[in-house]
Design a protein around this motif. Structure first.
Motif, short mmCIF file in Angstrom:
data_model
loop_
_atom_site.label_atom_id
_atom_site.label_comp_id
_atom_site.label_asym_id
_atom_site.label_seq_id
_atom_site.Cartn_x
_atom_site.Cartn_y
_atom_site.Cartn_z
N PHE A 92 3.17 -0.84 5.11
CA PHE A 92 2.37 -1.84 4.40
C PHE A 92 2.20 -1.55 2.92
N SER A 93 2.67 -0.41 2.45
CA SER A 93 2.50 -0.02 1.05
C SER A 93 3.73 -0.41 0.24
N ARG A 94 3.53 -1.29 -0.75
CA ARG A 94 4.67 -1.70 -1.58
C ARG A 94 5.30 -0.53 -2.34
N PRO A 95 4.50 0.34 -3.00
CA PRO A 95 5.14 1.48 -3.68
C PRO A 95 5.94 2.36 -2.72
N ALA A 96 5.46 2.53 -1.50
CA ALA A 96 6.19 3.35 -0.53
C ALA A 96 7.51 2.70 -0.16
N VAL A 97 7.49 1.42 0.10
CA VAL A 97 8.72 0.71 0.48
C VAL A 97 9.71 0.70 -0.68
N GLU A 98 9.21 0.49 -1.89
CA GLU A 98 10.11 0.51 -3.05
C GLU A 98 10.79 1.86 -3.21
N GLU A 99 10.04 2.95 -2.99
CA GLU A 99 10.63 4.28 -3.08
C GLU A 99 11.62 4.51 -1.95
N ALA A 100 11.31 4.03 -0.74
CA ALA A 100 12.23 4.18 0.38
C ALA A 100 13.55 3.48 0.09
N ARG A 101 13.48 2.28 -0.46
CA ARG A 101 14.70 1.55 -0.80
C ARG A 101 15.49 2.29 -1.89
N ARG A 102 14.78 2.81 -2.89
CA ARG A 102 15.45 3.55 -3.96
C ARG A 102 16.17 4.78 -3.39
N MET A 103 15.47 5.48 -2.47
CA MET A 103 16.05 6.69 -1.90
C MET A 103 17.25 6.37 -1.01
N ALA A 104 17.19 5.27 -0.29
CA ALA A 104 18.33 4.86 0.53
C ALA A 104 19.55 4.63 -0.35
N ASP A 105 19.35 4.01 -1.51
CA ASP A 105 20.44 3.82 -2.46
C ASP A 105 20.96 5.17 -2.96
N GLU A 106 20.02 6.07 -3.31
CA GLU A 106 20.43 7.38 -3.81
C GLU A 106 21.27 8.14 -2.79
N LEU A 107 20.90 8.04 -1.53
CA LEU A 107 21.61 8.77 -0.48
C LEU A 107 22.89 8.06 -0.04
N GLY A 108 23.07 6.82 -0.47
CA GLY A 108 24.27 6.08 -0.09
C GLY A 108 24.24 5.56 1.33
N VAL A 109 23.03 5.31 1.86
CA VAL A 109 22.93 4.82 3.24
C VAL A 109 22.25 3.45 3.32
N ALA A 110 22.17 2.75 2.18
CA ALA A 110 21.47 1.46 2.16
C ALA A 110 22.09 0.45 3.11
N ASP A 111 23.36 0.63 3.45
CA ASP A 111 24.00 -0.29 4.40
C ASP A 111 23.51 -0.08 5.81
N ARG A 112 22.86 1.09 6.08
CA ARG A 112 22.34 1.38 7.42
C ARG A 112 20.83 1.63 7.42
N ALA A 113 20.19 1.44 6.29
CA ALA A 113 18.75 1.72 6.19
C ALA A 113 18.08 0.60 5.41
N ARG A 114 17.32 -0.20 6.13
CA ARG A 114 16.61 -1.33 5.53
C ARG A 114 15.11 -1.07 5.62
N PHE A 115 14.38 -1.45 4.58
CA PHE A 115 12.94 -1.23 4.57
C PHE A 115 12.20 -2.53 4.32
N VAL A 116 11.14 -2.75 5.12
CA VAL A 116 10.39 -3.99 5.13
C VAL A 116 8.94 -3.69 4.80
N GLU A 117 8.37 -4.45 3.88
CA GLU A 117 6.97 -4.30 3.51
C GLU A 117 6.11 -5.21 4.38
N ALA A 118 5.27 -4.64 5.21
CA ALA A 118 4.41 -5.45 6.07
C ALA A 118 3.38 -4.57 6.77
N ASN A 119 2.22 -5.14 7.01
CA ASN A 119 1.25 -4.60 7.94
C ASN A 119 1.86 -4.65 9.34
N VAL A 120 1.62 -3.63 10.15
CA VAL A 120 2.20 -3.58 11.50
C VAL A 120 1.92 -4.87 12.27
N TYR A 121 0.71 -5.38 12.16
CA TYR A 121 0.34 -6.56 12.94
C TYR A 121 1.05 -7.83 12.48
#
Length: 287
Positions: A92-121
């Motif tokens: 649910f944290s936008r800064p957390a999701v933005e960093e996760a997406r950035r890191m997926a790009d850095e690691l070269g796995v963005a094609d297999r790692a998608r991140f979604v911003e949302a409250n669990v509910y």
């Protein structure tokens, strides 16, 4: 046991999100969340989760589709990707999701790692993929932030394929009744009820990853979920518990008296006084 709150809105959600938004840069700068092994193509999974994944998937995670709920900035999610899985992380944290997406790009796995911003509910509204995942993964500091574990379990069941698994590990509710207002023997003392429907609304500026940090958005809402509530929620959602284990270590210093046990884990200094964590492997029945 459900506290009467609006699951998708309300002060509890706003306060908890603001608190976790502020923690993101603190955690990224801390040694606690060292990502060197992740950058090297490895895993930063804690020993408990790491052993479980190896046990459940002895042939590896190639071809396994994973949903990681409450993923923070995705270090564990990306660990699973490094192990071969295709992953979706939700937080649910936008800064957390933005960093996760950035890191997926850095690691070269963005094609297999998608991140979604949302409250669990809100998950089913932003990730409408029922029966899509082989594994739902959620660990460490998750359901204590949620008022309703029955709905949490229904969401998990909705996403699991027939025969799909849940892996869940978290602090033990028997340990969460204590806090570091130490008694004369140096041990933590009883502070909270094991079972109650109302949240504890806390003002705590400290952060577990950096003892020098002062969090300005200090108010959080936290719920105690006894074991019978968690088991009952999974059962009612049609998820069968396959494995249950209580552990005497956690991957953070839960109390000042707990000591390093190696590999980032902390436990009691001598006797195993009571469980500090537990893990559940559960599954949706195969059709």
């Amino acid at each position: 046991m459900t506290t009467e709150v609006d699951l998708a809105n309300g002060d509890w959600l706003d306060d908890n999100r603001a608190n976790w938004d502020e923690r993101v840069p603190v955690h990224l700068a801390s040694d606690f969340y060292d990502r060197a092994q992740l950058r090297a193509g490895g895993s930063v999974l804690d020993p408990i989760a790491r052993a479980a994944i190896a046990r459940l998937y002895p042939d590896g995670l190639e071809g396994v589709r994973v949903l990681h709920l409450q993923c923070h900035f995705g270090s564990d999610t990306l660990s699973l990707a490094n192990l071969g899985a295709t992953v979706v992380g939700l937080d649910f944290s936008r800064p957390a999701v933005e960093e996760a997406r950035r890191m997926a790009d850095e690691l070269g796995v963005a094609d297999r790692a998608r991140f979604v911003e949302a409250n669990v509910y809100d998950a089913r509204h932003v990730l409408p993929e029922p029966e899509s995942f082989d594994l739902v993964f959620t660990t460490w500091g998750t359901i204590g932030w949620l008022p309703d574990v029955a709905e949490w379990a229904r969401i998990i069941a909705w996403y699991l394929k027939p025969g799909g698994r849940l892996y869940f590990a978290d602090g033990h509710p028997a340990a969460f009744v204590f806090d570091d207002d130490e008694g004369s023997d140096g041990m933590p003392t009883f502070q909270y009820a094991y079972s109650k429907s109302e949240p504890d609304v806390l003002e705590e500026s400290a952060d577990y990853a950096d003892g020098t940090a002062v969090i300005q958005h200090a108010r959080t809402w936290e719920w105690m979920h006894p074991l019978d509530e968690v088991f009952g929620a999974l059962r009612s959602a049609g998820i069968g518990v396959d494995e249950f284990a209580e552990r005497y270590e956690v991957p953070w210093q839960i109390f000042e008296v707990t000591v390093p046990k190696g590999d980032g884990m902390f436990g009691w200094p001598a006797e195993r006084w009571l469980p500090l964590s537990y893990e559940i492997v559960a599954s949706r029945p195969a059709e």
